[in-house]
Design an enzyme around this catalytic site. Structure first.
Site, PDB file in Angstrom:
ATOM      1  N   ARG A  35       0.835  -1.219   0.000  1.00 50.63           N
ATOM      2  CA  ARG A  35       0.000   0.000   0.000  1.00 50.63           C
ATOM      3  C   ARG A  35       0.867   1.265   0.000  1.00 50.63           C
ATOM      4  NH1 ARG A  35      -1.795   2.303   4.323  1.00 50.63           N
ATOM      5  NH2 ARG A  35      -2.086   0.384   5.521  1.00 50.63           N
ATOM      6  N   TYR A  60     -16.166  15.928 -17.464  1.00 50.43           N
ATOM      7  CA  TYR A  60     -16.469  14.513 -17.249  1.00 50.43           C
ATOM      8  C   TYR A  60     -17.478  14.351 -16.105  1.00 50.43           C
ATOM      9  CZ  TYR A  60     -15.728   9.536 -16.418  1.00 50.43           C
ATOM     10  OH  TYR A  60     -15.909   8.193 -16.269  1.00 50.43           O
ATOM     11  N   ASP A  81      -7.324  17.729 -16.834  1.00 51.86           N
ATOM     12  CA  ASP A  81      -7.655  16.322 -17.088  1.00 51.86           C
ATOM     13  C   ASP A  81      -7.253  16.032 -18.533  1.00 51.86           C
ATOM     14  OD1 ASP A  81      -8.926  13.910 -17.808  1.00 51.86           O
ATOM     15  OD2 ASP A  81     -10.474  14.193 -16.269  1.00 51.86           O
ATOM     16  N   LYS A 108      -8.220   4.676 -20.331  1.00 57.66           N
ATOM     17  CA  LYS A 108      -8.570   5.004 -21.715  1.00 57.66           C
ATOM     18  C   LYS A 108      -7.339   4.833 -22.611  1.00 57.66           C
ATOM     19  CE  LYS A 108     -12.367   6.062 -19.554  1.00 57.66           C
ATOM     20  NZ  LYS A 108     -12.566   7.385 -18.962  1.00 57.66           N
TER      21      LYS A 108
HETATM   22  C1  LIG Z   1     -12.824   7.932 -17.701  1.00 54.90           C
HETATM   23  C2  LIG Z   1     -12.496   9.326 -17.299  1.00 54.90           C
HETATM   24  C3  LIG Z   1     -12.230   9.666 -15.968  1.00 54.90           C
HETATM   25  C4  LIG Z   1     -12.356   8.663 -14.840  1.00 54.90           C
HETATM   26  O1  LIG Z   1     -11.452   7.626 -14.967  1.00 54.90           O
HETATM   27  P1  LIG Z   1     -11.711   6.133 -14.386  1.00 54.90           P
HETATM   28  O2  LIG Z   1     -10.439   5.443 -14.730  1.00 54.90           O
HETATM   29  O3  LIG Z   1     -12.923   5.598 -15.053  1.00 54.90           O
HETATM   30  O4  LIG Z   1     -11.902   6.286 -12.923  1.00 54.90           O
HETATM   31  C5  LIG Z   1     -11.903  10.989 -15.689  1.00 54.90           C
HETATM   32  N1  LIG Z   1     -11.847  11.921 -16.658  1.00 54.90           N
HETATM   33  C6  LIG Z   1     -12.110  11.630 -17.941  1.00 54.90           C
HETATM   34  C7  LIG Z   1     -12.033  12.705 -18.963  1.00 54.90           C
HETATM   35  C8  LIG Z   1     -12.445  10.334 -18.301  1.00 54.90           C
HETATM   36  O5  LIG Z   1     -12.709  10.059 -19.574  1.00 54.90           O
END
Ligand SMILES: *Cc1c(COP(=O)(O)O)cnc(C)c1O
Length: 348
Positions: free
Chosen positions: A25, A77, A148, A173
């Site tokens: 952890r 998001y 982001d 992603k």
């Molecule tokens: C998918 C996504 C997130 C969240 O990510 P997770 O891995 O699903 O927790 C945050 N910001 C954007 C732009 C995303 O596409």
């Protein structure tokens, strides 16, 4: 060779050294390898988390010790907006503004010590925000800027170079790129912020699984190639769709003449795998098109090697028009994808 350290603890005796691995952890060798690889992409220190949302959560907590307000994009998001709402009343005050409106952003920042949270391109309209202008505004109000960077990935856009304090990326992603992990990361050059992130991760416990980290590391090896190829194919499909008689509008970075120069400056190597378009005939026609494809998988998420798409307004919280389809372009042949699209849109 990348280490895969499937262990909850490391052999250790006596007072542990500063960088000594002791308990997973607190630190794991597979994370270290992934963090070094991610850090190189942005010339920064990366910290990996259990998901993009865990990375977002830790970053919001780490930046709001002495500043309550978080200024967020009104069309950002969904999960990030929900999290900000959950944290409202727990010491964090979210304010939502259209971040293309710099005067509105400035007014929101002037209200209180703030964090400026940005997304570019946005989802699902792929709008491009002016990162340098937002960084300048943030600096003027002594606010850290977080970007982001999930859609573009560090292969195509490096917000720290435009003045951001940190980037948050859902590795789930395009960065991992194979639709087989859920993982997130934060990159920053700010030492104090990095220390706080490590503390929130260790004590909050939102840690990455070593196997997921190893898969992400493996995906990262082809990130640049994938991002380039997906951008080329997406751009070709954007031109194709823009000429299609049943398509009302197409959204892609660089497609809107008003932000074309900005997109070129911020994403010089390509505009990424994600595009969206509005189909004539509304929800029913869009649902039929999504069901009719033989190549493109129906489903949410994006950035994988296999193309996928969905009608966005099937989600109750989504404000997109009923006929808007978001398409994530994979690594299939561009001509085969165009032919499949034509067939699916015809059936619709
Ligand atoms: C998918 C996504 C997130 C969240 O990510 P997770 O891995 O699903 O927790 C945050 N910001 C954007 C732009 C995303 O596409």
């Amino acid at each position: 060779m990348d280490p895969l350290e499937l262990t909850s603890f490391y052999p250790s005796q006596g007072t542990p050294g500063a960088d000594e691995l002791t308990y997973t952890r607190l630190g794991n060798g597979t994370w270290t390898a992934l963090e070094e690889a991610l850090g190189k992409l942005e010339e920064a220190r990366a910290t990996v988390f259990a998901s993009g949302m865990a990375a977002t959560f830790a970053t919001m907590l780490a930046l709001t010790y002495d500043r309550a307000r978080v200024v967020l994009p009104s069309d950002g998001y969904h999960g990030v907006r929900e999290l900000a709402h959950l944290l409202a009343g727990r010491g964090l005050e979210p304010t939502f503004v259209d971040q293309a409106d710099l005067a509105a952003v400035g007014a929101a920042l002037a209200n209180a010590p703030s964090v400026l949270w940005c997304e570019s391109p946005t989802n699902p309209f792929l709008r491009v925000m002016d990162l340098s202008a937002l960084a300048e505004l943030a600096a003027r109000h002594d606010a850290p800027l977080v970007v982001d960077n999930t859609i573009a990935t560090a292969a195509l856009q490096r917000p720290l170079e435009f003045g951001a304090t940190a980037t948050v990326t859902s590795l789930t992603k395009g960065t991992s790129g194979h639709s087989d992990v859920v993982l997130g990361s934060v990159a920053t050059r700010d030492r104090a912020l990095r220390e706080r992130l490590l503390t929130w991760r260790a004590q909050g416990g939102g840690i990455a699984g070593p196997f997921e980290a190893w898969l992400a590391l493996r995906g990262l090896k082809t990130l640049t190639l994938r991002a380039r190829r997906q951008s080329e194919t997406a751009a070709a499909l954007v031109s194709h769709l823009a000429r299609h008689p049943r398509v009302l509008r197409v959204h892609y970075p660089g497609h809107d003449p008003r932000t074309r120069a900005l997109a070129e400056r911020q994403m010089p190597a390509g505009y990424g795998p994600l595009l969206s378009f509005e189909l004539a005939g509304g929800a029913a026609a869009a649902d039929r098109a999504v069901a009719a494809s033989r190549l493109i998988q129906p489903g949410t998420s994006f950035g994988g090697v296999e193309s996928s798409w969905e009608r966005r307004a099937r989600w109750p919280a989504e404000k997109a028009p009923p006929g808007l389809i978001r398409l994530s372009v994979g690594l299939e042949d561009a001509r085969e994808l165009a032919a499949d699209l034509d067939r699916a849109l015809e059936d619709g």
